[in-house]
Scaffold this active site. Structure first.
Site, PDB file in Angstrom:
ATOM      1  N   ASN A   1     -63.417  -6.033 -24.764  1.00 41.50           N
ATOM      2  CA  ASN A   1     -64.450  -6.657 -23.587  1.00 41.50           C
ATOM      3  C   ASN A   1     -65.898  -6.545 -24.229  1.00 41.50           C
ATOM      4  O   ASN A   1     -66.462  -5.798 -24.546  1.00 41.50           O
ATOM      5  CB  ASN A   1     -64.216  -5.604 -22.682  1.00 41.50           C
ATOM      6  CG  ASN A   1     -65.229  -6.142 -21.399  1.00 41.50           C
ATOM      7  OD1 ASN A   1     -65.772  -7.035 -21.378  1.00 41.50           O
ATOM      8  ND2 ASN A   1     -65.078  -5.378 -20.387  1.00 41.50           N
TER       9      ASN A   1
ATOM     10  N   HIS B   1     -62.294 -13.369 -17.801  1.00 39.43           N
ATOM     11  CA  HIS B   1     -62.984 -12.135 -18.498  1.00 39.43           C
ATOM     12  C   HIS B   1     -61.866 -11.540 -19.303  1.00 39.43           C
ATOM     13  O   HIS B   1     -60.929 -11.042 -18.669  1.00 39.43           O
ATOM     14  CB  HIS B   1     -63.816 -11.796 -17.321  1.00 39.43           C
ATOM     15  CG  HIS B   1     -64.427 -10.451 -18.001  1.00 39.43           C
ATOM     16  ND1 HIS B   1     -65.027 -10.347 -19.507  1.00 39.43           N
ATOM     17  CD2 HIS B   1     -64.436  -8.985 -17.643  1.00 39.43           C
ATOM     18  CE1 HIS B   1     -65.410  -9.132 -19.467  1.00 39.43           C
ATOM     19  NE2 HIS B   1     -65.121  -8.419 -18.706  1.00 39.43           N
TER      20      HIS B   1
ATOM     21  N   CYS C   1     -70.307  -7.963 -16.748  1.00 35.40           N
ATOM     22  CA  CYS C   1     -69.503  -8.827 -17.197  1.00 35.40           C
ATOM     23  C   CYS C   1     -69.208 -10.011 -16.464  1.00 35.40           C
ATOM     24  O   CYS C   1     -68.539 -11.019 -16.885  1.00 35.40           O
ATOM     25  CB  CYS C   1     -68.043  -8.010 -17.212  1.00 35.40           C
ATOM     26  SG  CYS C   1     -68.281  -6.469 -18.200  1.00 35.40           S
TER      27      CYS C   1
HETATM   28  N1  COA Z   1     -57.057   7.528 -25.585  1.00 39.62           N
HETATM   29  C1  COA Z   1     -56.303   8.296 -24.743  1.00 39.62           C
HETATM   30  N2  COA Z   1     -56.304   8.815 -23.522  1.00 39.62           N
HETATM   31  C2  COA Z   1     -57.308   8.252 -22.988  1.00 39.62           C
HETATM   32  C3  COA Z   1     -58.236   7.256 -23.222  1.00 39.62           C
HETATM   33  C4  COA Z   1     -58.113   7.012 -24.534  1.00 39.62           C
HETATM   34  N3  COA Z   1     -58.814   5.871 -25.285  1.00 39.62           N
HETATM   35  N4  COA Z   1     -58.994   7.103 -22.451  1.00 39.62           N
HETATM   36  C5  COA Z   1     -58.634   7.635 -21.360  1.00 39.62           C
HETATM   37  N5  COA Z   1     -57.330   8.348 -21.640  1.00 39.62           N
HETATM   38  C6  COA Z   1     -56.795   9.236 -20.675  1.00 39.62           C
HETATM   39  C7  COA Z   1     -57.452   9.836 -19.765  1.00 39.62           C
HETATM   40  O1  COA Z   1     -58.451  10.987 -20.179  1.00 39.62           O
HETATM   41  C8  COA Z   1     -56.627  10.317 -18.633  1.00 39.62           C
HETATM   42  O2  COA Z   1     -55.926  11.275 -19.059  1.00 39.62           O
HETATM   43  P1  COA Z   1     -55.552  12.596 -17.912  1.00 39.62           P
HETATM   44  O3  COA Z   1     -54.481  12.191 -17.301  1.00 39.62           O
HETATM   45  O4  COA Z   1     -55.248  13.679 -18.795  1.00 39.62           O
HETATM   46  O5  COA Z   1     -57.017  12.917 -17.294  1.00 39.62           O
HETATM   47  C9  COA Z   1     -55.338   9.198 -18.969  1.00 39.62           C
HETATM   48  O6  COA Z   1     -55.635   8.440 -20.178  1.00 39.62           O
HETATM   49  C10 COA Z   1     -55.289   8.093 -17.881  1.00 39.62           C
HETATM   50  O7  COA Z   1     -56.765   7.638 -17.450  1.00 39.62           O
HETATM   51  P2  COA Z   1     -56.955   6.647 -16.413  1.00 39.62           P
HETATM   52  O8  COA Z   1     -58.381   6.094 -16.510  1.00 39.62           O
HETATM   53  O9  COA Z   1     -56.158   6.745 -15.348  1.00 39.62           O
HETATM   54  O10 COA Z   1     -56.225   5.351 -17.325  1.00 39.62           O
HETATM   55  P3  COA Z   1     -55.844   4.039 -17.096  1.00 39.62           P
HETATM   56  O11 COA Z   1     -54.595   3.662 -16.958  1.00 39.62           O
HETATM   57  O12 COA Z   1     -56.629   3.583 -15.698  1.00 39.62           O
HETATM   58  O13 COA Z   1     -56.556   3.269 -18.052  1.00 39.62           O
HETATM   59  C11 COA Z   1     -58.589   1.962 -18.505  1.00 39.62           C
HETATM   60  C12 COA Z   1     -57.892   3.252 -18.333  1.00 39.62           C
HETATM   61  C13 COA Z   1     -60.027   2.212 -18.924  1.00 39.62           C
HETATM   62  C14 COA Z   1     -57.902   1.441 -19.711  1.00 39.62           C
HETATM   63  C15 COA Z   1     -58.344   1.122 -17.321  1.00 39.62           C
HETATM   64  O14 COA Z   1     -58.638   1.893 -16.112  1.00 39.62           O
HETATM   65  C16 COA Z   1     -59.026  -0.106 -17.339  1.00 39.62           C
HETATM   66  O15 COA Z   1     -58.780  -0.965 -18.073  1.00 39.62           O
HETATM   67  N6  COA Z   1     -59.579  -0.066 -16.142  1.00 39.62           N
HETATM   68  C17 COA Z   1     -60.861  -1.404 -15.961  1.00 39.62           C
HETATM   69  C18 COA Z   1     -61.936  -1.304 -17.042  1.00 39.62           C
HETATM   70  C19 COA Z   1     -62.592  -2.547 -17.081  1.00 39.62           C
HETATM   71  O16 COA Z   1     -62.016  -3.599 -17.220  1.00 39.62           O
HETATM   72  N7  COA Z   1     -63.926  -2.539 -16.918  1.00 39.62           N
HETATM   73  C20 COA Z   1     -64.836  -3.556 -17.207  1.00 39.62           C
HETATM   74  C21 COA Z   1     -64.809  -4.288 -16.283  1.00 39.62           C
HETATM   75  S1  COA Z   1     -66.073  -5.520 -16.707  1.00 39.62           S
END
Ligand code: COA
Length: 323
Positions: A280, A250, A113
């Site tokens: 993304n 980004h 990314c």
């Molecule tokens: N729909 C519903 N629930 C979802 C889900 C979806 N699409 N994806 C994950 N969950 C759930 C998880 O299973 C978890 O459930 P649990 O508590 O029962 O285990 C809960 O949501 C929280 O998960 P978590 O990963 O802690 O959520 P979050 O608030 O961190 O959001 C992302 C997840 C991926 C959106 C976030 O972490 C993020 O954007 N991270 C950065 C990713 C990124 O930018 N990556 C690329 C960099 S280039």
């Protein structure tokens, strides 16, 4: 001295638009969850048979048109991608052939990314070293090809697309008022490999693999590292947050973007946002955002832009440029 000025920009998004509701029908997720956690509402997916170089060629043509140039005016092509058509040759050479160019160089940069920021810094260094007058810098990706469609925590986040800019050498006074790229800051820390990776490859599994991510850990690194790299490169340019007209980040997650803007003391009116419509798109996200905002006539000549990104590796960085 020589500076690398953006002479034109362009982008291409595949025709197929997939709304969040598409995932609701297939996975235990909801439009509400995706919007509130990420800011993403829809994304584009490449058609069957449509490759990363196809997207890159279209974005490159649009950038050449915007610059008022033809393919033969280009000395080199640098493509940032982690989803190449083939293991080799590079997407760069495929774009070169697609544009009908037979001279100069073409190659790929792979920093996931953060790829476009790395490619931009790389092309700028070549221009300042006198190795080229004009370089097409492209970010092109088909992340839909490396999704695990059963993993709701990743497959809702990514989209396909390509963006491109034409960088051109121009004489400059050597001050922070110059047009063009003023500073860059690039970083990597390979000890974080397991936070964000693809579980396949040529020399390991012999397959293309699928994306794996510990999203919440990546999130924490992003929030901390992005504002820091922006401050570092602004410092190198002899500028501060107060000088910034536009943040072109980004586009991974609206919450990451908002928190970076807050740390930089920037109001959201100064932030270019495309994450809702594109998701993304990895290395394509910054040139897509640049091109969309440029098409909308949002940048004035002389505006100071900050671009920043983080991705797998981890790799992260920023580029400061005056439009
Ligand atoms: N729909 C519903 N629930 C979802 C889900 C979806 N699409 N994806 C994950 N969950 C759930 C998880 O299973 C978890 O459930 P649990 O508590 O029962 O285990 C809960 O949501 C929280 O998960 P978590 O990963 O802690 O959520 P979050 O608030 O961190 O959001 C992302 C997840 C991926 C959106 C976030 O972490 C993020 O954007 N991270 C950065 C990713 C990124 O930018 N990556 C690329 C960099 S280039």
């Amino acid at each position: 001295m020589r500076r690398s000025v953006i002479r034109g920009s362009g982008h291409y998004l595949p025709e197929r638009i997939v709304e969040n509701s598409w995932f609701e029908e297939r996975l235990d997720t909801s439009d509400e969850w995706i919007r509130s956690r990420t800011g993403i509402e829809r994304r584009h997916f490449a058609a069957e048979g449509q490759t990363t170089s196809d997207l890159g060629i279209r974005a490159a043509r649009a950038a050449l048109d915007d610059a008022g140039l033809v393919a033969d005016d280009i000395d080199g092509i640098v493509v940032a991608t982690s989803t190449p058509d083939l293991t080799f040759p590079s997407v760069g050479t495929m774009v070169q052939a697609g544009l009908g160019i037979k001279r100069g160089f073409a190659y790929d940069v792979q920093a996931v990314c953060a790829g476009f920021v790395f490619a931009l810094a790389n092309a700028d260094a070549m221009i300042r070293a006198g190795m080229a007058e004009r370089i097409l810098v492209i970010g092109a990706e088909t992340f839909s090809r490396i999704m695990d469609w059963t993993d709701r925590s990743t497959c809702v986040l990514f989209g396909d697309g390509a963006g491109a800019v034409v960088l051109e050498a121009q004489d400059a006074a050597g001050t922070s008022n110059d047009r063009g790229i003023l500073a860059a800051d690039l970083n990597s820390d390979g000890t974080h490999r397991d936070l964000l990776y693809v579980d396949g490859g040529v020399s390991s599994t012999g397959t293309a693999g699928q994306l794996r991510m510990q999203g919440n850990l990546v999130f924490r690194h992003a929030v901390e590292k992005l504002s820091k790299t922006a401050a570092t490169s602004l410092g190198k340019a002899g500028l501060t947050d107060k000088d910034v007209d536009w943040l072109v980040p980004h586009q991974a997650n609206l919450r990451i973007i908002t928190s970076t803007a807050q740390k930089m003391g920037l109001p959201m009116e100064k932030v270019v946002l495309t994450v809702a419509d594109h998701g993304n798109t990895s290395a394509a996200s910054i040139p897509l955002a640049l091109s969309v905002a440029n098409q909308q006539g949002r940048f004035k000549q002389g505006d100071l832009l900050v671009t920043e990104a983080i991705g797998g590796g981890l790799s992260w960085g920023s580029v400061i440029l005056r439009w």
